[in-house]
Design an enzyme around this catalytic site. Sequence first.
Site, PDB file in Angstrom:
ATOM      1  N   ILE A 116       0.828  -1.199   0.000  1.00 37.21           N
ATOM      2  CA  ILE A 116       0.000   0.000   0.000  1.00 37.21           C
ATOM      3  C   ILE A 116       0.868   1.257   0.000  1.00 37.21           C
ATOM      4  O   ILE A 116       1.912   1.296   0.648  1.00 37.21           O
ATOM      5  CB  ILE A 116      -0.923  -0.006   1.240  1.00 37.21           C
ATOM      6  N   CYS A 117       0.409   2.290  -0.733  1.00 36.45           N
ATOM      7  CA  CYS A 117       1.024   3.622  -0.702  1.00 36.45           C
ATOM      8  C   CYS A 117       2.442   3.583  -1.273  1.00 36.45           C
ATOM      9  O   CYS A 117       2.645   3.237  -2.417  1.00 36.45           O
ATOM     10  CB  CYS A 117       0.982   4.162   0.728  1.00 36.45           C
ATOM     11  N   ILE A 118       3.462   3.923  -0.475  1.00 42.70           N
ATOM     12  CA  ILE A 118       4.850   3.926  -0.938  1.00 42.70           C
ATOM     13  C   ILE A 118       5.481   2.537  -0.830  1.00 42.70           C
ATOM     14  O   ILE A 118       6.522   2.271  -1.456  1.00 42.70           O
ATOM     15  CB  ILE A 118       5.694   4.963  -0.153  1.00 42.70           C
ATOM     16  N   THR A 126      -1.964  -0.637  -4.240  1.00 39.69           N
ATOM     17  CA  THR A 126      -2.888   0.499  -4.350  1.00 39.69           C
ATOM     18  C   THR A 126      -2.188   1.759  -3.839  1.00 39.69           C
ATOM     19  O   THR A 126      -1.369   1.681  -2.914  1.00 39.69           O
ATOM     20  CB  THR A 126      -4.194   0.235  -3.574  1.00 39.69           C
TER      21      THR A 126
END
Length: 217
Positions: free
Chosen positions: A135-137, A190
Amino acid sequence: MKKVAVILSGCGVYDGSEIYESVLTLLALEQGGARYQCMAPNIDQMHVIDHRSGEVMAGQQRNVLTEAARLARGEIIDLADANPADYDALIIPGGFGAAKNLSNFAVAGAAAVVTPGLISFTQAIHAAGKPVGLICIAPAMTPLLFGKGAICTIGNDKEVAAAIEAMGGQHQECGCSDIIIDDTRKIVTTPAYMLAGSISEAASGINKLVDKVLQLC
């Protein structure tokens, strides 16, 4: 009941796991009928950030596992003690801790390396054909964890996407409410707060990621 490993990287967006992303992940797992176990490496953080000012707090040092225990309400284990065979899947929430404590991507970019304990655990999960969500970075670590050609997203940040490509990954642009799936490798990613402007926007993609990871188990 499926059991999912959730690897945390501290507590707080600027130097650890992003709190909203972590809590949304745990909530979605429970609502999806799965159990989870939080875990983190027993190592020092890269540094400590004052989350009011965004400045480094000179002279302070905190432990990743100890700080991550705040997010897990104390129900956490040392990543070094975790047995990949006990889990059906793995999810790694974002926050700069993924790029500072689980890896050094924040300072090294395309020359980054990943914490050894994370590599061994993740690759054991992957080798067993179990799905992994990032997720994210956190997806910036994808080519380092899964090898060249692995598909992922961090949204549409061109600099980070270029670094992923330089490491051998395949980046695909994606909105915060959607997911990118590498079907061959069972990797789901995501953007979450790489793009999200609110907790609701972050939840839209995270819920889809968790649902897909559980489906792939």
